[in-house]
Design a protein around this motif. Sequence first.
Motif, short mmCIF file in Angstrom:
data_model
loop_
_atom_site.label_atom_id
_atom_site.label_comp_id
_atom_site.label_asym_id
_atom_site.label_seq_id
_atom_site.Cartn_x
_atom_site.Cartn_y
_atom_site.Cartn_z
N LEU A 84 12.82 3.87 11.74
CA LEU A 84 14.08 3.39 12.31
C LEU A 84 15.12 3.13 11.23
CD1 LEU A 84 12.88 0.90 15.07
CD2 LEU A 84 13.75 3.24 15.38
N ALA A 85 14.68 2.59 10.09
CA ALA A 85 15.61 2.24 9.02
C ALA A 85 16.41 3.44 8.54
CB ALA A 85 14.83 1.62 7.85
N ARG A 86 15.81 4.63 8.57
CA ARG A 86 16.51 5.84 8.14
C ARG A 86 17.63 6.21 9.09
NH1 ARG A 86 11.58 9.86 7.32
NH2 ARG A 86 11.47 9.20 9.47
N HIS A 87 17.61 5.65 10.30
CA HIS A 87 18.60 6.00 11.32
C HIS A 87 19.57 4.86 11.61
CE1 HIS A 87 16.92 9.90 12.47
NE2 HIS A 87 15.78 9.37 12.07
N LEU A 88 19.59 3.87 10.73
CA LEU A 88 20.50 2.73 10.88
C LEU A 88 21.33 2.56 9.63
CD1 LEU A 88 18.00 0.15 12.40
CD2 LEU A 88 19.77 1.40 13.64
N LYS A 89 22.62 2.35 9.81
CA LYS A 89 23.49 2.03 8.67
C LYS A 89 24.30 0.80 9.04
CE LYS A 89 27.16 5.19 10.00
NZ LYS A 89 28.00 6.29 9.63
N PRO A 90 24.78 0.07 8.05
CA PRO A 90 25.57 -1.12 8.35
C PRO A 90 26.79 -0.78 9.19
CG PRO A 90 24.99 -1.07 6.03
CD PRO A 90 24.58 0.26 6.61
N ALA A 91 27.04 -1.57 10.21
CA ALA A 91 28.22 -1.36 11.06
C ALA A 91 29.44 -1.94 10.35
CB ALA A 91 28.02 -2.03 12.41
#
Length: 92
Positions: A84-91
């Motif tokens: 999941l972390a690879r598909h999340l970036k800071p908003a």
Amino acid sequence: MATNRKTGAKTDGLHRAVQPSAELGAIVGDKPTTRADVVSRIWSYIKKNDLQDAKDRRTIKADDKLSKIFGKKEASMFEMNKHLARHLKPAG
């Protein structure tokens, strides 16, 4: 747990806003949300679509949408957050 002094909002890693990738957004929505909400929505999706292995409930059998997130056909619940972390970036 850290909180913002002015707003009282939680600011730890689980409650900081993140932007899902397009692939992850197909499952959890494409609007910025918290990491905690993403994990909750993923588990709802897994349970709704009966994607846990019947014999070993720790194993998640990926359908087409989850395969794009995991990069493979199955993953353990313990490695799910890494994917999941690879598909999340800071908003923001």
